[in-house]
Design an enzyme around this catalytic site. Structure first.
Site, short mmCIF file in Angstrom:
data_model
loop_
_atom_site.label_atom_id
_atom_site.label_comp_id
_atom_site.label_asym_id
_atom_site.label_seq_id
_atom_site.Cartn_x
_atom_site.Cartn_y
_atom_site.Cartn_z
N LEU A 131 -37.76 39.60 10.13
CA LEU A 131 -37.46 40.14 11.46
C LEU A 131 -35.97 40.40 11.52
O LEU A 131 -35.17 39.59 11.04
CB LEU A 131 -37.88 39.14 12.52
CG LEU A 131 -37.41 39.32 13.98
CD1 LEU A 131 -38.43 38.69 14.93
CD2 LEU A 131 -36.03 38.69 14.24
N ASP A 133 -33.28 43.39 14.03
CA ASP A 133 -32.80 43.81 15.35
C ASP A 133 -33.87 43.79 16.45
O ASP A 133 -34.98 44.30 16.25
CB ASP A 133 -32.26 45.24 15.30
CG ASP A 133 -31.18 45.44 14.26
OD1 ASP A 133 -30.84 44.47 13.57
OD2 ASP A 133 -30.70 46.57 14.15
N GLN A 178 -37.45 45.01 14.68
CA GLN A 178 -37.51 45.49 13.31
C GLN A 178 -38.28 44.48 12.47
O GLN A 178 -37.97 43.28 12.48
CB GLN A 178 -36.09 45.66 12.76
CG GLN A 178 -35.31 46.78 13.41
CD GLN A 178 -35.74 48.13 12.89
OE1 GLN A 178 -35.37 48.55 11.81
NE2 GLN A 178 -36.57 48.82 13.66
N TYR A 190 -36.29 52.77 12.25
CA TYR A 190 -35.13 51.94 12.51
C TYR A 190 -34.95 51.69 14.02
O TYR A 190 -35.75 52.13 14.83
CB TYR A 190 -33.88 52.56 11.90
CG TYR A 190 -33.71 52.26 10.42
CD1 TYR A 190 -34.74 51.75 9.65
CD2 TYR A 190 -32.49 52.50 9.78
CE1 TYR A 190 -34.59 51.48 8.31
CE2 TYR A 190 -32.31 52.22 8.43
CZ TYR A 190 -33.36 51.71 7.69
OH TYR A 190 -33.19 51.43 6.37
N ASP A 200 -29.74 54.07 15.96
CA ASP A 200 -29.88 53.05 17.00
C ASP A 200 -29.68 53.61 18.41
O ASP A 200 -28.83 53.12 19.17
CB ASP A 200 -28.90 51.89 16.77
CG ASP A 200 -28.91 51.36 15.36
OD1 ASP A 200 -29.94 51.51 14.69
OD2 ASP A 200 -27.89 50.80 14.93
N GLU A 211 -22.94 49.75 14.78
CA GLU A 211 -24.39 49.71 14.94
C GLU A 211 -24.76 49.24 16.35
O GLU A 211 -23.99 48.58 17.04
CB GLU A 211 -25.01 48.77 13.91
CG GLU A 211 -24.90 49.28 12.48
CD GLU A 211 -25.83 48.56 11.53
OE1 GLU A 211 -26.58 49.23 10.81
OE2 GLU A 211 -25.82 47.31 11.51
#
Length: 494
Positions: A53, A55, A71, A114, A174, A232
């Protein structure tokens, strides 16, 4: 606190989509006994049912239910072609695992779905995520994709809505989407061609057609000359009349006691001018001073609270050393935290619903601490909440010893608060993280079987970390280099 619900979505799926889902569920069932036999499996944190696991994604309250996507690589404890897993909760405490939301099954996301976000519009939930594509030479392509759901259960990919604008490398990902006045906005973490990190703003009036407005923060945009090679997971929101940008910069060099992790997560505070597309902001501040905290995402709920959940992990940093990988899983989410902006600083408080976890409790008033560490009746265990309140101005160093594996130390002379732990890499090295703290007033600790989250002075500073003591090491003790008085409360957590 987490249960599993495998109700299947009813939408028409491609053969590859169905195949990937089937394989993922087979892996969950195959490894279930191994995963659940791990003594370091957490009691009240969100975890993957198997695999890796990272984000938090698409965090939203929709139709009275909190949705937390994440994720997920179900096939190994390494990074790979990511799925979107899905948890739901009615109270931010008890979570149910739902059907897989996204699989890397289309031309625009074949190497991974993503990170991204969620927004409600006209009664529907829309997800936005980055589709990752790589060729045989590992060259990357990147696409921003929209997903529609009419009920928060069934999800349909609607396709690519943003292609890579000029001026950026394919590290463009993102998307976080919100509405401001009559327009929708999307902020994306990016790397420009000069290999510096940026936060990039786009605008739309229908969620499908997006106009690239340009970078509003990053190197040579505002006060930063250079601030990492990639930003990010940006998240821009209003808090107490100001605009807070949370992001995770990569490539910062250590600066004294700060920026000691491989990658950081933090925020700047300022004001966005949406007309001129400018963001005037102050200095970067780390959100969490501990060892494992990254890629946080926020949402606003129907109580008007801004709530944040972070990844209780870090990308690429010693991930092969975590003891849990022997049991076919790795990483977790932090507790949900309510954010408040006080005198220009973001405070983080565990959401009040977490008090539901409290079971048997004890309270020790006006405890006199001294050089000899003392344990207190009822203040022990591996799944525990502890609240320490100082009764006078602290003038002597105070230490809280945790499970023979970690220590919390406040030094009033140096004005430093420290978390140290025994490294999970070699089981011997002592690692340290610090923050400056003018005065210690309170320490609130959430212990789980293999994690610790520490909230100091009502959320003024926070430390988060994974710890891996021996399962029989459950002792907690308190000491001071001179006489100090404190009140200590503790609760077993259910």
């Amino acid at each position: 606190m987490v249960s599993r619900n495998e109700t299947k979505g009813a939408r028409i799926m491609s053969d590859l989509d169905q195949q990937l889902r089937k394989q993922a569920y087979e892996e969950v069932n195959k490894q279930k006994e191994v995963v659940e036999s791990d003594p370091y499996r957490l009691a009240y944190h969100v975890m993957p049912p198997v695999g890796l696991l990272n984000d938090p994604n698409g965090f939203i309250q929709y139709d009275g239910v909190y949705h937390l996507f994440y994720q997920w690589n179900p096939f190994k404890t390494e990074h790979g072609a990511k799925f979107w897993g899905h948890y739901t909760s009615k109270d931010l405490v008890h979570w149910e695992h739902q059907d897989i939301t996204l699989t890397p099954s289309d031309w625009f996301d074949k190497n991974g779905c993503y990170s991204g976000s969620a927004i409600e519009h006209d009664g529907k939930m829309y997800l936005f995520y980055t589709g990752n594509v790589k060729d045989e030479n590992n060259n990357r392509e990147t696409y921003q994709v929209m997903v529609e759901s009419k009920d928060g259960v069934h999800f349909e990919k609607k396709g690519v809505v943003v292609h890579l604008p000029e001026g950026y490398t394919p590290h463009f990902r993102d998307p976080k989407v919100w509405k401001h006045e009559e327009f929708f906005y999307m902020i994306i973490g990016a790397q420009s061609h000069d290999e510096t990190g940026k936060a990039v703003l786009l605008r739309s009036d229908d969620l499908e057609n997006w106009e690239h407005l340009g970078a509003i923060a990053g190197a040579h945009v505002g006060p930063f000359e250079d601030f990492g090679y990639m930003w990010e997971c940006p998240d821009l929101f209003e808090l107490n009349g100001q605009d807070v940008l949370v992001f995770s910069p990569q490539g910062l060099e250590p600066n004294g006691i700060y920026y000691q992790n491989l990658y950081q997560a933090g925020y700047v505070v300022g004001n966005v001018d949406y007309d001129s597309v400018q963001y005037k902001h102050g200095d970067f501040v780390e959100l969490d001073r501990g060892f494992e905290f990254y890629a946080p995402q926020t949402t606003e709920d129907d109580k008007g609270r801004r709530i944040m959940i972070g990844w209780l992990g870090l990308p690429e940093e010693r991930e092969d050393a975590h003891p849990t990988i022997e049991h076919k899983w790795i990483h977790a989410m932090t507790l949900p935290r309510e954010l408040k902006l006080i005198d220009g600083k973001v405070y983080q408080l565990p959401v009040e619903e977490l008090e539901q976890l409290r079971g048997e409790g004890v309270k020790h008033e006006a405890v006199e601490l001294g050089e000899k560490a003392q344990a207190l009746e009822g203040v022990e265990g591996d799944v525990l909440e502890i609240n320490v309140e100082t009764l006078e101005t602290v003038t002597n160093e105070i230490t809280i010893h945790i499970r023979n594996h970690a220590n919390l130390v406040y030094n009033p002379i140096d004005k430093l608060f420290k978390l140290d732990r025994i490294s999970y890499v070699d089981g011997e090295t002592v690692e340290e993280r610090f923050c400056h703290l003018q005065q210690l007033k309170s320490v609130r600790i959430f212990l789980d079987t293999s994690s610790i989250e520490v909230f100091i002075n009502g959320g003024e500073e926070v430390f988060t970390a994974r710890i891996y003591p021996d399962v029989n090491e459950n002792g907690i003790s308190f000491a001071a280099e001179g006489e100090e008085k404190v009140t200590i409360e503790a609760w077993k957590l259910k």
